[in-house]
Write a protein that holds these residues in place. Structure first.
Motif, short mmCIF file in Angstrom:
data_model
loop_
_atom_site.label_atom_id
_atom_site.label_comp_id
_atom_site.label_asym_id
_atom_site.label_seq_id
_atom_site.Cartn_x
_atom_site.Cartn_y
_atom_site.Cartn_z
N ASN A 157 -8.76 0.11 -13.26
CA ASN A 157 -7.76 -0.08 -12.21
C ASN A 157 -8.02 0.86 -11.03
OD1 ASN A 157 -5.59 -1.81 -13.72
ND2 ASN A 157 -6.09 -0.12 -15.12
N PRO A 158 -7.56 0.45 -9.84
CA PRO A 158 -7.62 1.38 -8.70
C PRO A 158 -6.60 2.49 -8.88
CG PRO A 158 -6.43 -0.60 -8.09
CD PRO A 158 -6.99 -0.85 -9.47
N SER A 161 -1.95 1.79 -5.27
CA SER A 161 -1.60 0.41 -4.96
C SER A 161 -0.21 0.37 -4.35
CB SER A 161 -1.64 -0.45 -6.23
OG SER A 161 -0.81 0.11 -7.24
N THR A 182 -3.58 -4.20 -3.74
CA THR A 182 -4.60 -3.16 -3.85
C THR A 182 -5.48 -3.19 -2.61
OG1 THR A 182 -6.02 -4.67 -5.09
CG2 THR A 182 -4.58 -3.22 -6.37
N ALA A 183 -6.32 -2.20 -2.49
CA ALA A 183 -7.17 -2.08 -1.30
C ALA A 183 -8.05 -3.32 -1.15
CB ALA A 183 -8.02 -0.83 -1.39
N TYR A 187 -12.32 -1.45 1.80
CA TYR A 187 -11.45 -0.27 1.82
C TYR A 187 -11.47 0.42 0.46
CZ TYR A 187 -9.94 -2.10 6.26
OH TYR A 187 -9.94 -2.56 7.55
N TYR A 188 -11.19 1.71 0.50
CA TYR A 188 -11.37 2.61 -0.65
C TYR A 188 -10.11 2.61 -1.51
CZ TYR A 188 -12.67 7.09 -2.93
OH TYR A 188 -13.00 8.08 -3.83
N ASN A 189 -10.23 2.26 -2.81
CA ASN A 189 -9.03 2.09 -3.62
C ASN A 189 -8.45 3.38 -4.19
OD1 ASN A 189 -10.66 2.73 -5.83
ND2 ASN A 189 -10.88 0.60 -6.52
N PHE A 192 -4.92 4.54 -0.79
CA PHE A 192 -4.30 3.31 -0.32
C PHE A 192 -2.81 3.42 -0.62
CE2 PHE A 192 -3.06 -1.17 -0.84
CZ PHE A 192 -3.54 -1.70 0.34
N ALA A 212 -4.78 4.11 4.70
CA ALA A 212 -5.96 3.70 3.95
C ALA A 212 -7.21 4.38 4.50
CB ALA A 212 -6.12 2.18 3.99
N ASP A 215 -14.42 2.00 3.19
CA ASP A 215 -15.39 2.44 2.19
C ASP A 215 -16.23 3.60 2.69
OD1 ASP A 215 -14.61 0.70 0.22
OD2 ASP A 215 -16.08 -0.85 0.72
#
Length: 520
Positions: A157-158, A161, A182-183, A187-189, A192, A212, A215
């Motif tokens: 999972n990121p 969220s 989620t991202a 984009y970087y999770n 976020f 956010a 990447d």
């Protein structure tokens, strides 16, 4: 173009009915608590959550701190939701559940306890981060950050969220387990968070701003849009704002967007360089965004500012950081006390300013006599007016302890080469106390803690020009306002226990029409 849709159409839940059926509930409700009075000498106008809200046997039954504030106004009440930072966090438990104060005047606060609980170690909201809420039809939608950094969770999972809870009454909240954003791709999770939702009349749609990173780790405020929150559909757009190469912010937290007069304002806070709440200004909600020369209205101890309006006036709410250990020698730490400024536009109708909420005048109504305990050479007293000539170095006037919550007010005028200000929270030597110092030649107001720089806000002084000021003191929080334009919030311990006074260095300053007021 701002409306270009990326290949990330986020369809969360088809209908509100399904949201309500599948959600998991936090139906503990909230019982109204007694107003917060941390100390018999405090008023509680800068509140923090009290103990006892979970019962005497619960390990969370400790005092807590106010962290990121998520204000909402309805029917004469300001609902000041906030992240609760408990002093005692039991091992294996989550943290930063959402609690609430209610107030109708920013003077008297009712502590409502917990609104939304954190989840367990297997859920995305093992810790909760900042969010915001709106009302659509008869339902309140609370979008908030889920944060779970445990290694087991991160395997699939990121870390962060956007989640949702709903309510029909602003008291009982039901988490919507099938809602998650989620991202998006690109984009970087891990970073976020902090959804801010509003209805944008200019665009004719609902907007969600999310803090956010790309990447490539470039900070952005990402925009999502929806025509109907009940459908759960939010479409990702281009970023509303991207940090410039000059700024190079790592993260722009807790965004807020609103219109005042002819201008739109974007507020955000950066937490890696100076820990400051900044703002940008534009003639449209889509920008382009202009950075003012002075893009802050308070210093580093006023963090995560978000606004709330009653339809006439707008206020800026944040937290003033505590120290650990709780002493002037301690280190700045997360969480503190709620502080609220009235938010205004300057005379140019464009740039932002802050002032004391008008309701404070109904509190500090009892003026007391200034009792001088020491006056040095170079100081001339004329009633409540003090002229200080410090061309030889430093001169001062010291007054008797204030003993309880107070407002000090008057006017100050400083020559171009002088430093001048107020000292308190230490002893009768300004150099060994906490100083709030104004420096016209540097166009700034700084806080100096026993000789160490601690805090700054920039302000364009004109030498030998009189500026009105108010210094509000409640507990260990002190907030200085200058000319209804800027503020400097500080954390100062032992204020009541020592003398306080005015001083100047290197040249001349005047402190006129000085009053100190308490509550009757």
């Amino acid at each position: 173009m701002m409306k270009r849709q990326m290949n990330n159409y986020i369809r969360i839940v088809p209908a509100l009915l399904l949201l309500l059926i599948t959600g998991c509930s936090t139906d503990d409700g909230m019982e109204e608590m007694d107003p917060i009075l941390p100390n018999v000498n405090d008023l509680g106008i800068y509140p923090q959550p009290s103990s006892g809200w979970m019962g005497e046997s619960d390990p969370y039954n400790t005092n807590g701190w106010t962290a990121d504030v998520m204000p909402y106004y309805e029917n004469g009440q300001y609902h000041m939701f906030f992240l609760h930072d408990a002093q005692n966090k039991p091992a294996g438990e989550g943290f930063h559940d959402i609690h609430e104060f209610e107030t109708d005047d920013f003077v008297n606060y009712d502590y409502q306890g917990r609104a939304i609980d954190y989840g367990n170690a297997g859920q995305p909201d093992f810790a909760i981060g900042t969010g915001s809420l709106i009302k659509f039809n008869d339902t309140y939608y609370y979008y908030y950050t889920g944060h779970n950094g445990t290694s087991a969770f991160l395997e699939e999972n990121p870390r962060e969220s956007v989640l949702l809870a709903t309510s029909q009454d602003l008291e009982h909240w039901t988490k919507q387990g099938d809602f998650i954003i989620t991202a998006p791709e690109g984009y970087y999770n891990f970073e976020f968070r902090d959804p801010h939702v509003l209805y944008n009349e200019e665009a004719g749609e609902y907007w969600m701003l999310v803090s956010a990173q790309t990447d490539a780790r470039k900070a952005v405020i990402l925009l999502f849009t929806s025509d109907d929150p009940a459908k759960g559909n939010w479409i990702v757009q281009d970023p509303l704002y991207t940090t410039t190469d000059e700024e190079n912010y790592l993260m722009m937290e807790v965004p807020d967007l609103f219109k005042m007069g002819d201008y739109w304002y974007l507020i955000f806070s950066e937490n890696w360089k100076d820990r400051i709440t900044h703002y940008r200004v534009a003639t449209s909600s889509t920008g382009p965004w202009e950075k003012p020369i002075n893009d802050m209205v308070d210093g580093q101890y006023f963090y995560a500012g978000k606004t709330v309006s009653d339809g006439t006036d707008r206020y800026l709410a944040a937290w003033t950081a505590r120290k650990s250990p709780e002493a002037n020698s301690g280190n700045k730490d997360f969480g503190g006390n709620l502080v609220v400024h009235k938010l205004n536009q300057r005379a140019d109708g464009k740039h932002l300013a802050v002032s004391v909420p008008s309701s404070f005048s109904s509190v500090f109504t009892s003026s007391i006599t200034l009792e001088i305990t020491e006056i040095t050479s170079g100081v001339t007293e004329n009633g409540n007016n003090f002229q200080i000539n410090a061309s030889e170095g430093q001169s001062k006037v010291v007054f008797q302890n204030m003993n309880k919550s107070s407002m000090i007010s008057g006017a100050i005028s400083i020559s171009q080469e002088a430093n001048a200000g107020i000292f308190l929270g230490g002893n009768e030597n300004p150099s060994e106390s906490f100083r709030i110092q104004m420096e016209p030649r540097n166009n700034k107001i700084i806080a100096i803690n026993s000789g160490r720089f601690e805090n700054v806000v920039y302000y364009n002084f004109n030498a030998n020009t009189e500026y009105n000021f108010e210094l509000i003191i409640d507990g260990s929080v002190a907030v200085l306002y200058i000319n209804d334009e800027v503020a400097l919030s500080s954390r100062i311990y032992n204020i009541y226990d020592s003398g306080w006074g005015f001083y100047a260095e290197f040249d001349t300053a005047e402190f006129n029409e000085i009053e100190i007021s308490h509550k009757d």
